[in-house]
Design a protein around this motif. Structure first.
Motif, PDB file in Angstrom:
ATOM      1  N   GLN A 127       0.803  -1.219   0.000  1.00 56.20           N
ATOM      2  CA  GLN A 127       0.000   0.000   0.000  1.00 56.20           C
ATOM      3  C   GLN A 127       0.839   1.273   0.000  1.00 56.20           C
ATOM      4  OE1 GLN A 127      -0.039  -2.431   2.222  1.00 56.20           O
ATOM      5  NE2 GLN A 127      -2.047  -3.343   2.287  1.00 56.20           N
TER       6      GLN A 127
ATOM      7  N   THR B 188      -9.585   3.136   5.744  1.00 61.56           N
ATOM      8  CA  THR B 188     -10.318   2.143   4.962  1.00 61.56           C
ATOM      9  C   THR B 188     -11.784   2.570   4.899  1.00 61.56           C
ATOM     10  OG1 THR B 188     -10.757   0.783   6.906  1.00 61.56           O
ATOM     11  CG2 THR B 188      -8.768   0.249   5.611  1.00 61.56           C
TER      12      THR B 188
ATOM     13  N   SER C  93     -14.395   1.098   5.658  1.00 61.56           N
ATOM     14  CA  SER C  93     -15.182   0.648   6.813  1.00 61.56           C
ATOM     15  C   SER C  93     -14.838   1.394   8.101  1.00 61.56           C
ATOM     16  CB  SER C  93     -14.988  -0.855   7.016  1.00 61.56           C
ATOM     17  OG  SER C  93     -13.626  -1.140   7.285  1.00 61.56           O
ATOM     18  N   SER C  94     -13.808   2.238   8.075  1.00 64.45           N
ATOM     19  CA  SER C  94     -13.404   2.993   9.271  1.00 64.45           C
ATOM     20  C   SER C  94     -14.481   3.994   9.662  1.00 64.45           C
ATOM     21  CB  SER C  94     -12.100   3.745   9.022  1.00 64.45           C
ATOM     22  OG  SER C  94     -11.049   2.861   8.788  1.00 64.45           O
TER      23      SER C  94
ATOM     24  N   THR D 109      -0.278  -4.297   7.576  1.00 64.56           N
ATOM     25  CA  THR D 109      -1.448  -3.778   6.881  1.00 64.56           C
ATOM     26  C   THR D 109      -1.744  -4.640   5.660  1.00 64.56           C
ATOM     27  OG1 THR D 109      -0.900  -1.551   7.587  1.00 64.56           O
ATOM     28  CG2 THR D 109      -2.422  -1.740   5.741  1.00 64.56           C
ATOM     29  N   THR D 110      -3.003  -5.081   5.538  1.00 61.73           N
ATOM     30  CA  THR D 110      -3.363  -5.938   4.407  1.00 61.73           C
ATOM     31  C   THR D 110      -4.438  -5.343   3.509  1.00 61.73           C
ATOM     32  OG1 THR D 110      -4.958  -7.141   5.759  1.00 61.73           O
ATOM     33  CG2 THR D 110      -2.726  -8.061   5.625  1.00 61.73           C
ATOM     34  N   ALA D 111      -5.200  -4.367   3.971  1.00 58.90           N
ATOM     35  CA  ALA D 111      -6.271  -3.784   3.157  1.00 58.90           C
ATOM     36  C   ALA D 111      -5.671  -3.036   1.968  1.00 58.90           C
ATOM     37  CB  ALA D 111      -7.113  -2.833   3.996  1.00 58.90           C
ATOM     38  N   CYS D 112      -6.303  -3.163   0.806  1.00 60.26           N
ATOM     39  CA  CYS D 112      -5.837  -2.463  -0.400  1.00 60.26           C
ATOM     40  C   CYS D 112      -6.612  -1.181  -0.658  1.00 60.26           C
ATOM     41  CB  CYS D 112      -5.977  -3.374  -1.617  1.00 60.26           C
ATOM     42  SG  CYS D 112      -4.755  -4.713  -1.635  1.00 60.26           S
ATOM     43  N   LYS D 113      -7.882  -1.147  -0.316  1.00 57.31           N
ATOM     44  CA  LYS D 113      -8.737   0.007  -0.612  1.00 57.31           C
ATOM     45  C   LYS D 113      -8.668   1.028   0.521  1.00 57.31           C
ATOM     46  CE  LYS D 113     -10.605  -2.134  -4.153  1.00 57.31           C
ATOM     47  NZ  LYS D 113     -10.842  -1.746  -5.474  1.00 57.31           N
ATOM     48  N   TRP D 114      -8.303   2.280   0.161  1.00 58.88           N
ATOM     49  CA  TRP D 114      -8.141   3.349   1.144  1.00 58.88           C
ATOM     50  C   TRP D 114      -8.723   4.639   0.616  1.00 58.88           C
ATOM     51  CZ3 TRP D 114      -5.894   2.705   5.966  1.00 58.88           C
ATOM     52  CH2 TRP D 114      -5.327   1.445   6.192  1.00 58.88           C
TER      53      TRP D 114
ATOM     54  N   ASP E  41      -7.141   2.017  -4.790  1.00 55.77           N
ATOM     55  CA  ASP E  41      -6.569   0.687  -4.595  1.00 55.77           C
ATOM     56  C   ASP E  41      -5.060   0.861  -4.451  1.00 55.77           C
ATOM     57  OD1 ASP E  41      -5.546  -1.871  -4.660  1.00 55.77           O
ATOM     58  OD2 ASP E  41      -6.875  -2.555  -6.261  1.00 55.77           O
TER      59      ASP E  41
END
Length: 120
Positions: free
Chosen positions: A24, A43, A45-46, A73-78, A97
């Motif tokens: 990321q 993210t 969902s934050s 950190t593993t989430a790609c969408k920010w 992404d």
């Protein structure tokens, strides 16, 4: 300083393969013509933006800042939000992404009053 219009803009979206931790990381380039005092990433969902990732620093016009994520950190969408020195802010609700993006360049169009983000 001219006040920035609040804009919610769609970010360029890219498809990605499975991401590995640390993918990321990206460079943020300021070509708005104005100093950026605060930068936030979260993210989708934050429930909050969290802390300003600039810390005590600022991002002057024409400058670049490397944004480094923790290896866990593993989430790609920010999502991205910035606050300018005059107090105005811009928030991109459409997530980037970051597993496929290496550079996000922020620009401001004085004639339209729109701040945009170009992801590559």
């Amino acid at each position: 300083m001219k006040k920035f219009a609040f804009a919610v803009l769609a970010a360029a979206m890219f498809t990605s393969a499975a991401a590995q931790a640390g993918d990321q990381d990206f460079a943020l380039v300021n070509k708005t013509g104005y100093q950026i005092d605060e930068v936030y990433v979260a993210t989708p969902s934050s429930k909050s933006w969290g802390k300003d990732i600039m810390g005590d620093g600022v991002l002057s016009n024409g400058a670049k800042k490397n944004i480094i994520f923790r290896n866990s950190t593993t989430a790609c969408k920010w999502q991205l939000a910035v606050k300018f020195e005059d107090g105005s802010d811009v928030e991109w609700e459409e997530p980037f992404d970051l597993c496929t993006v290496e550079v996000i360049t922020l620009k401001y169009n004085k004639s339209t009053g729109v701040t945009s983000a170009e992801a590559k």
